[in-house]
Design an enzyme around this catalytic site. Sequence first.
Site, mmCIF file in Angstrom:
data_model
loop_
_atom_site.group_PDB
_atom_site.id
_atom_site.type_symbol
_atom_site.label_atom_id
_atom_site.label_comp_id
_atom_site.label_asym_id
_atom_site.label_seq_id
_atom_site.Cartn_x
_atom_site.Cartn_y
_atom_site.Cartn_z
ATOM 1 N N ASP A 1 0.760 -1.243 0.000
ATOM 2 C CA ASP A 1 0.000 0.000 0.000
ATOM 3 C C ASP A 1 0.795 1.300 0.000
ATOM 4 O O ASP A 1 0.579 2.172 -0.820
ATOM 5 C CB ASP A 1 -0.948 0.018 1.202
ATOM 6 C CG ASP A 1 -1.964 -1.103 1.130
ATOM 7 O OD1 ASP A 1 -1.695 -2.093 0.446
ATOM 8 O OD2 ASP A 1 -3.019 -0.986 1.757
ATOM 9 N N LYS A 2 1.692 1.497 0.962
ATOM 10 C CA LYS A 2 2.323 2.807 1.117
ATOM 11 C C LYS A 2 3.610 2.931 0.326
ATOM 12 O O LYS A 2 4.112 4.038 0.117
ATOM 13 C CB LYS A 2 2.625 3.100 2.602
ATOM 14 C CG LYS A 2 1.465 2.880 3.539
ATOM 15 C CD LYS A 2 0.174 3.486 3.018
ATOM 16 C CE LYS A 2 -1.063 2.903 3.642
ATOM 17 N NZ LYS A 2 -1.158 1.448 3.621
ATOM 18 N N CYS B 1 -2.267 -8.717 -2.093
ATOM 19 C CA CYS B 1 -3.525 -9.468 -1.972
ATOM 20 C C CYS B 1 -4.398 -9.308 -3.210
ATOM 21 O O CYS B 1 -4.478 -8.236 -3.796
ATOM 22 C CB CYS B 1 -4.255 -9.056 -0.703
ATOM 23 S SG CYS B 1 -3.308 -9.414 0.789
ATOM 24 N N SER C 1 -9.606 0.037 4.060
ATOM 25 C CA SER C 1 -8.842 -0.827 3.177
ATOM 26 C C SER C 1 -9.588 -0.943 1.855
ATOM 27 O O SER C 1 -10.811 -0.859 1.809
ATOM 28 C CB SER C 1 -8.689 -2.206 3.814
ATOM 29 O OG SER C 1 -8.282 -3.157 2.859
#
Length: 555
Positions: free
Chosen positions: A120-121, A191, A468
Amino acid sequence: MRSDEAKRGKQQAPGRSLYNALGYTKEELDRPLVAVVCSYNEIVPGHMNLDKIAEAVKMGIAMAGGTPVEFPAIAVCDGIAMGHVGMKYSLVTRDLIADSTECMMEAHRFDAMVCIPNCDKNVPGLLMAAARVNVPTVFVSGGPMLAGHVDGCKRSLSSMFEAVGAEAAGIIDEDKLTEYENKVCPTCGSCSGMYTANSMNCLTEAIGMGLPGNGTIPAVYSERIRLAKHAGMKVMELLEKNIRPRDIMTEKAFENALIVDMALGCSTNSMLHLPAIAHECGIEIDVSIANELSAKTPNLCHLAPAGPTYMEDLNEAGGVYAVMHELDKKNLLNTDIITCTGKTVKENIEGCEITNTEVIRTLDNPYSEVGGIAVLKGNIAPDTCVVKRSAVVPEMLVHSGPARVFDCEEDAIAAIKGGKIVAGDVVVIRYEGPKGGPGMREMLNPTSAIAGMGLGSSVALITDGRFSGASRGASIGHVSPEAAVGGPIAFIEEGDIIDIDIPNCSINARISDEVMAERKAKWTPKEPTITKGYLKRYTALVTSGNRGAVLELPR
């Protein structure tokens, strides 16, 4: 070359002696030095394969006449950090990654850079660094995980979180929960749904900083290794042509990214990250523009958690370029701008047809005539909040219900799993924003519990935190201003009726201005939960969610 500042002339003889200590030859030092910024570690499934990606990138750089030099970037696994204090340390790593990469690039005067993020980041953090340093750069991610299988159906991490809620509600038993645990995440990679990591890796393609397939080729495919080699070769071409990130990441490129975001149905976290990346490019994005772009952009994909398809399916259906090619049939994209391929968007997407119209729908048969994300405003969120409209069931697009108010995520989860939330409720979780959290935690556990307990089509959730990409339902986040700075969400009381109208982009509590003002006058700020270390500094510098939670020095 920039690197000559560190390796040429008598003055730099001490530096050359240190290059000698590293084992570099004169021949290697005569070539451009290319940074390989790799987020490999042994705690994030999406990063456990990045050592192999880095080796392939380095081979590509060397084949094209450069000298690759690897250094690391950190990474947090949001799934492992979820639901406890660890999630406070997730979003904040975006700025640590940007800062530390900037430091390494400037201190050692690298000539070019290949960034290897995945989760994500890391993607936005490294894109922010690329914009700051502005040397020729190519991105190549580690790729998405393959979907798991339970009961003959494809499953992913969002299925796992929802299974926890289903078990708590007695819908499935503990043995079935264990089966999910053992099957939903079968390979390395980010994911497998259109969660934040895959959203940002796809948008890296759309904005022009990643080669075709960057967002969709599965992590376990050898094609991913070939892509990494090509990334290493391509950065040398960009260096020769002097094509830099700010040449690529223009205002038109960000508009393309937002339009592709709408078509794909990406994570609402893109509404945090795209403004932050643009900010580093000297471009200010008002997230409200998303509604304008959404109004003309059809939603063409329903990947998990919005639907039953996964990243591997998007890859086989033609990937991001096929989506862009379809959008271009309606002249929605800016196609005359340069990308990291060395070609324009138009040249990149030519001939990229959809091969499976059940995964990527055509313009004449979209899931929705409008895009996947909506930005709402009202007396709860005067500055904006966001929702992944494509993951909201039709009956929840317009909803009114009583507020059930919680001042932290943990209290809300306890109420949901304790059976205290019923159909029609609007769960309000506040003091979870950038400053109030601090760190703007993701609310995947509460949304998954709501969905898993069968309340996804009757309960909404509003927060100044975030969600999320695995969240689905009427999950409305990034409420700005946040509670910690005296935003109106701080003044909502138990039982207030909240009206949500996603098609008309509005969210309001049935409270008069006078009553809201009276409550504000009586309000006392909540004491911060963390008063030391990095989060203390972060709290002092971070801005609101509608501005991308960028950091600014106090005025």
